[in-house]
Write a protein that holds these residues in place. Structure first.
Motif, PDB file in Angstrom:
ATOM      1  N   LEU A 111      27.745  34.119  36.865  1.00  0.00           N
ATOM      2  CA  LEU A 111      28.001  35.293  36.289  1.00  0.00           C
ATOM      3  C   LEU A 111      27.018  36.317  36.569  1.00  0.00           C
ATOM      4  CD1 LEU A 111      29.133  33.687  32.715  1.00  0.00           C
ATOM      5  CD2 LEU A 111      30.748  35.022  34.297  1.00  0.00           C
ATOM      6  N   LYS A 112      25.752  35.789  36.551  1.00  0.00           N
ATOM      7  CA  LYS A 112      24.848  36.808  36.944  1.00  0.00           C
ATOM      8  C   LYS A 112      25.100  37.277  38.407  1.00  0.00           C
ATOM      9  CE  LYS A 112      20.957  35.210  34.250  1.00  0.00           C
ATOM     10  NZ  LYS A 112      19.669  34.246  34.282  1.00  0.00           N
ATOM     11  N   LEU A 113      25.395  36.671  39.509  1.00  0.00           N
ATOM     12  CA  LEU A 113      25.777  37.154  40.607  1.00  0.00           C
ATOM     13  C   LEU A 113      26.940  38.015  40.532  1.00  0.00           C
ATOM     14  CD1 LEU A 113      25.693  33.877  42.749  1.00  0.00           C
ATOM     15  CD2 LEU A 113      23.847  35.509  42.648  1.00  0.00           C
ATOM     16  N   ILE A 114      27.954  37.890  39.831  1.00  0.00           N
ATOM     17  CA  ILE A 114      28.928  38.661  39.740  1.00  0.00           C
ATOM     18  C   ILE A 114      28.712  40.022  39.247  1.00  0.00           C
ATOM     19  CG2 ILE A 114      31.163  38.751  38.368  1.00  0.00           C
ATOM     20  CD1 ILE A 114      31.713  35.957  38.677  1.00  0.00           C
ATOM     21  N   GLU A 169      38.626  32.284  35.955  1.00  0.00           N
ATOM     22  CA  GLU A 169      38.289  32.010  34.672  1.00  0.00           C
ATOM     23  C   GLU A 169      38.074  32.929  33.836  1.00  0.00           C
ATOM     24  OE1 GLU A 169      37.380  29.220  31.572  1.00  0.00           O
ATOM     25  OE2 GLU A 169      38.314  28.712  33.577  1.00  0.00           O
ATOM     26  N   LEU A 170      37.432  34.216  34.164  1.00  0.00           N
ATOM     27  CA  LEU A 170      37.145  35.258  33.355  1.00  0.00           C
ATOM     28  C   LEU A 170      38.633  36.013  33.014  1.00  0.00           C
ATOM     29  CD1 LEU A 170      34.018  36.955  35.159  1.00  0.00           C
ATOM     30  CD2 LEU A 170      34.160  35.968  32.738  1.00  0.00           C
ATOM     31  N   PHE A 171      39.279  36.132  33.970  1.00  0.00           N
ATOM     32  CA  PHE A 171      40.485  36.746  33.874  1.00  0.00           C
ATOM     33  C   PHE A 171      41.557  35.879  32.946  1.00  0.00           C
ATOM     34  CE2 PHE A 171      39.851  38.891  38.090  1.00  0.00           C
ATOM     35  CZ  PHE A 171      39.268  39.972  37.338  1.00  0.00           C
ATOM     36  N   LYS A 172      41.418  34.607  33.145  1.00  0.00           N
ATOM     37  CA  LYS A 172      42.235  33.776  32.280  1.00  0.00           C
ATOM     38  C   LYS A 172      41.738  33.813  30.679  1.00  0.00           C
ATOM     39  CE  LYS A 172      43.468  28.805  31.601  1.00  0.00           C
ATOM     40  NZ  LYS A 172      43.062  27.340  32.088  1.00  0.00           N
ATOM     41  N   ARG A 197      26.961  25.318  31.188  1.00  0.00           N
ATOM     42  CA  ARG A 197      26.845  26.852  30.951  1.00  0.00           C
ATOM     43  C   ARG A 197      25.700  27.545  31.798  1.00  0.00           C
ATOM     44  NH1 ARG A 197      26.153  28.730  24.669  1.00  0.00           N
ATOM     45  NH2 ARG A 197      28.476  27.885  23.734  1.00  0.00           N
ATOM     46  N   ARG A 198      24.689  26.604  31.991  1.00  0.00           N
ATOM     47  CA  ARG A 198      23.579  26.793  33.133  1.00  0.00           C
ATOM     48  C   ARG A 198      23.929  27.295  34.257  1.00  0.00           C
ATOM     49  NH1 ARG A 198      18.853  22.802  33.802  1.00  0.00           N
ATOM     50  NH2 ARG A 198      20.636  21.610  34.951  1.00  0.00           N
ATOM     51  N   THR A 199      24.998  26.442  34.882  1.00  0.00           N
ATOM     52  CA  THR A 199      25.549  26.741  36.151  1.00  0.00           C
ATOM     53  C   THR A 199      26.503  27.866  36.134  1.00  0.00           C
ATOM     54  OG1 THR A 199      25.537  24.369  36.739  1.00  0.00           O
ATOM     55  CG2 THR A 199      27.097  25.641  37.915  1.00  0.00           C
ATOM     56  N   THR A 234      35.388  47.174  32.276  1.00  0.00           N
ATOM     57  CA  THR A 234      34.600  46.845  33.294  1.00  0.00           C
ATOM     58  C   THR A 234      34.625  45.347  33.326  1.00  0.00           C
ATOM     59  OG1 THR A 234      32.259  47.024  32.215  1.00  0.00           O
ATOM     60  CG2 THR A 234      33.173  48.988  33.231  1.00  0.00           C
ATOM     61  N   ILE A 235      34.044  44.723  34.564  1.00  0.00           N
ATOM     62  CA  ILE A 235      33.814  43.462  34.888  1.00  0.00           C
ATOM     63  C   ILE A 235      32.679  42.794  33.985  1.00  0.00           C
ATOM     64  CG2 ILE A 235      32.843  41.630  36.573  1.00  0.00           C
ATOM     65  CD1 ILE A 235      34.951  42.870  38.415  1.00  0.00           C
ATOM     66  N   ALA A 236      31.403  43.668  33.945  1.00  0.00           N
ATOM     67  CA  ALA A 236      30.137  43.437  33.293  1.00  0.00           C
ATOM     68  C   ALA A 236      30.698  43.247  31.733  1.00  0.00           C
ATOM     69  CB  ALA A 236      29.173  44.549  33.240  1.00  0.00           C
ATOM     70  N   SER A 237      31.443  43.983  31.071  1.00  0.00           N
ATOM     71  CA  SER A 237      31.849  44.024  29.618  1.00  0.00           C
ATOM     72  C   SER A 237      33.034  42.663  29.566  1.00  0.00           C
ATOM     73  CB  SER A 237      32.621  45.020  29.252  1.00  0.00           C
ATOM     74  OG  SER A 237      33.884  45.192  29.715  1.00  0.00           O
ATOM     75  N   LEU A 238      33.577  42.288  30.532  1.00  0.00           N
ATOM     76  CA  LEU A 238      34.411  41.217  30.511  1.00  0.00           C
ATOM     77  C   LEU A 238      33.461  39.912  30.344  1.00  0.00           C
ATOM     78  CD1 LEU A 238      37.275  39.854  30.666  1.00  0.00           C
ATOM     79  CD2 LEU A 238      37.280  39.984  32.931  1.00  0.00           C
ATOM     80  N   VAL A 239      32.482  39.889  31.356  1.00  0.00           N
ATOM     81  CA  VAL A 239      31.622  38.880  31.339  1.00  0.00           C
ATOM     82  C   VAL A 239      30.964  38.511  29.942  1.00  0.00           C
ATOM     83  CG1 VAL A 239      29.251  37.987  32.256  1.00  0.00           C
ATOM     84  CG2 VAL A 239      31.253  38.921  33.695  1.00  0.00           C
ATOM     85  N   ARG A 240      30.453  39.872  29.281  1.00  0.00           N
ATOM     86  CA  ARG A 240      29.850  39.725  27.890  1.00  0.00           C
ATOM     87  C   ARG A 240      30.860  39.163  27.031  1.00  0.00           C
ATOM     88  NH1 ARG A 240      26.156  39.840  30.350  1.00  0.00           N
ATOM     89  NH2 ARG A 240      24.468  41.752  30.640  1.00  0.00           N
ATOM     90  N   CYS A 241      32.047  39.870  26.984  1.00  0.00           N
ATOM     91  CA  CYS A 241      33.037  39.179  25.932  1.00  0.00           C
ATOM     92  C   CYS A 241      33.147  37.628  26.099  1.00  0.00           C
ATOM     93  CB  CYS A 241      34.400  39.829  26.100  1.00  0.00           C
ATOM     94  SG  CYS A 241      34.375  41.379  25.689  1.00  0.00           S
ATOM     95  N   TYR A 242      33.356  37.307  27.398  1.00  0.00           N
ATOM     96  CA  TYR A 242      33.535  35.982  27.788  1.00  0.00           C
ATOM     97  C   TYR A 242      32.207  34.882  27.354  1.00  0.00           C
ATOM     98  CZ  TYR A 242      33.712  31.702  30.743  1.00  0.00           C
ATOM     99  OH  TYR A 242      33.923  30.389  31.222  1.00  0.00           O
ATOM    100  N   GLN A 243      31.189  35.512  27.391  1.00  0.00           N
ATOM    101  CA  GLN A 243      29.998  34.829  27.012  1.00  0.00           C
ATOM    102  C   GLN A 243      29.809  34.812  25.633  1.00  0.00           C
ATOM    103  OE1 GLN A 243      27.014  36.722  29.345  1.00  0.00           O
ATOM    104  NE2 GLN A 243      26.770  34.834  30.559  1.00  0.00           N
ATOM    105  N   VAL A 244      30.041  35.824  24.644  1.00  0.00           N
ATOM    106  CA  VAL A 244      29.874  35.818  23.193  1.00  0.00           C
ATOM    107  C   VAL A 244      30.822  35.635  22.219  1.00  0.00           C
ATOM    108  CG1 VAL A 244      29.005  37.798  21.504  1.00  0.00           C
ATOM    109  CG2 VAL A 244      28.176  37.858  23.938  1.00  0.00           C
ATOM    110  N   ASP A 245      32.112  35.854  22.735  1.00  0.00           N
ATOM    111  CA  ASP A 245      33.304  35.591  21.952  1.00  0.00           C
ATOM    112  C   ASP A 245      33.476  34.044  21.718  1.00  0.00           C
ATOM    113  OD1 ASP A 245      35.692  35.300  20.661  1.00  0.00           O
ATOM    114  OD2 ASP A 245      36.806  36.409  22.313  1.00  0.00           O
TER     115      ASP A 245
END
Length: 407
Positions: A114-117, A165-168, A107-109, A83-94
């Motif tokens: 990312l919250k909107l997405i 950026e997420l897909f990259k 990061r703040r911006t 899912t997109i949500a899990s991709l966001v999590r990986c992007y933020q934690v990896d």
């Protein structure tokens, strides 16, 4: 409020007009370790007795989820489920993600986008996405905030940019479907927001400085004059407040766990008022002779020598550099009193100074050097509505015609 009321993580943001805003806030150490979300807004009021149980229940649940993650489920947040949500999590934690190397304010911006997405389409599976989905999301995101208002094209473009950026990142992490979706978005075109054309012009700066001095806001006058006459970025003049890393001593000028950095200090001016500063964004060195900046010199003359210590631009109410957002608020107050339209911002001083230089016929590379840009293409984006170069071209053409007629 009863004594047995319990709401771990509850924070209140006081507002001058209207009820306070409530948030649940995650522990700072767990946020640093990768826990998200950092904050969750609560749609309740502490003044309403019926809301108190709801506030307590929400905070208890969010706190429990955070502690469960802390007790051993951290790796679950790195697991990609398609899912997109899990991709966001990986992007933020990896740790291998570009997110880990971003500056705190970037990061703040990005976290806001990312919250909107996540809120809008986090549950969508990547395998089911097509170009039509992205077109629809873009169209939805650019809808006016209120009926009849302007389209929010910039907001929509930022969401598409973040998806790219997420897909990259997903391609580099070898996550399924990311290569296909990145290719789609790289080939797709979306209407961009029009480039900002406003600028703070000389008459605006002169009016602002006069009104600021009338109000006793000498620092606001000096800062604006410096931004316009030296074309330095706002951040390089007034500075910024960055979070103090854990384990680092809280030295220097500190406010609410943040340290003031990057702003001008009086020692930057030197005895001969030759300003030399390494800029924050590009690392390029800006050098200016302030004796050739009459508006700056006018304000400097009002500041006694014995007060020329420490930060150059300070809030008279606190005696320290302006806290975040206070400078914006106070600058706007003075600007409005000076007759400067609300669509013209403080940051437009840089564009105003660069545009004035272009209108005066200065060479582009000289303007680039003065503005501490790494590339001339960046400088041209700040030139707004000038005719300096076109006037020079017209004069050369007329001279050419005259020489031909003589021949």
């Amino acid at each position: 409020m009863s004594s047995d009321f319990s709401a771990p993580g509850l924070k209140r943001h006081k507002r001058k007009n209207g009820p306070d805003t409530l948030y649940w806030v995650a522990r700072a150490d767990l946020v640093k370790a990768g826990y998200r979300p950092e904050t969750i807004r609560l749609p309740y009021s502490l003044d309403n007795a019926d809301d108190l149980p709801l506030i307590s229940a929400a905070c208890m649940r969010f706190q429990a989820e955070m502690l469960e993650w802390s007790s051993g489920r951290r790796e679950d947040r790195k697991r990609f489920d398609g899912t997109i949500a899990s991709l966001v999590r990986c992007y933020q934690v990896d740790e291998a993600s570009p997110y880990s190397g971003q500056k705190w304010n970037t990061r703040r911006t990005n976290d806001h986008i990312l919250k909107l997405i996540e809120a809008a389409f986090g549950e969508r599976n990547l395998a089911a996405l097509r170009i039509g989905d992205f077109r629809r999301w873009y169209d939805r995101a650019k809808q006016p905030k209120v009926p009849g208002g302007p389209e929010r094209i910039d907001r929509a473009c930022k969401i598409i940019k973040m998806l790219r950026e997420l897909f990259k990142y997903g391609v580099t992490a070898e996550l399924p479907e990311c290569q296909r979706l990145r290719t789609i978005l790289m080939e797709a075109e979306f209407r961009q927001a029009p480039r900002r054309r406003t600028k703070l012009e000389l008459e605006h700066v002169e009016a602002f400085v006069a009104k600021a001095l009338e109000f006793g806001e000498v620092s606001l006058a000096l800062g604006t004059a410096l931004q316009f006459e030296t074309t330095l970025r706002q951040k390089d003049v007034i500075g910024e407040w960055e979070p103090i890393p854990d384990g680092t001593a809280a030295t220097g000028i500190v406010l609410n766990g943040r340290r003031w950095v990057n702003g001008l200090v009086w020692s930057d001016l030197g005895e001969r008022l030759q300003l030399v500063k390494d800029t924050t964004k590009t690392g390029q060195t800006a050098a200016h002779d302030l004796t050739l900046c009459p508006i700056v010199m006018k304000v400097l003359a009002l500041i006694p020598t014995d007060r020329r210590i420490g930060p150059l631009i300070t809030d008279p109410a606190s005696g320290r550099p302006y806290a975040e957002f206070v400078h914006t608020r106070e600058w706007r107050r003075v600007a409005t009193a000076a007759g400067i339209p609300k669509h013209i911002w403080n940051m437009d001083a840089r564009a105003g100074g660069i545009s004035e230089a272009d209108d005066a016929g200065a060479e582009l590379d000289h303007i680039r050097s003065a503005a501490a840009h790494a590339q001339s293409s960046t400088t041209t984006r700040y030139v707004r509505g000038t005719i300096g170069k076109s006037r020079k071209v017209a004069e050369l053409r007329l001279a050419h015609r005259a020489s031909r007629n003589k021949a």
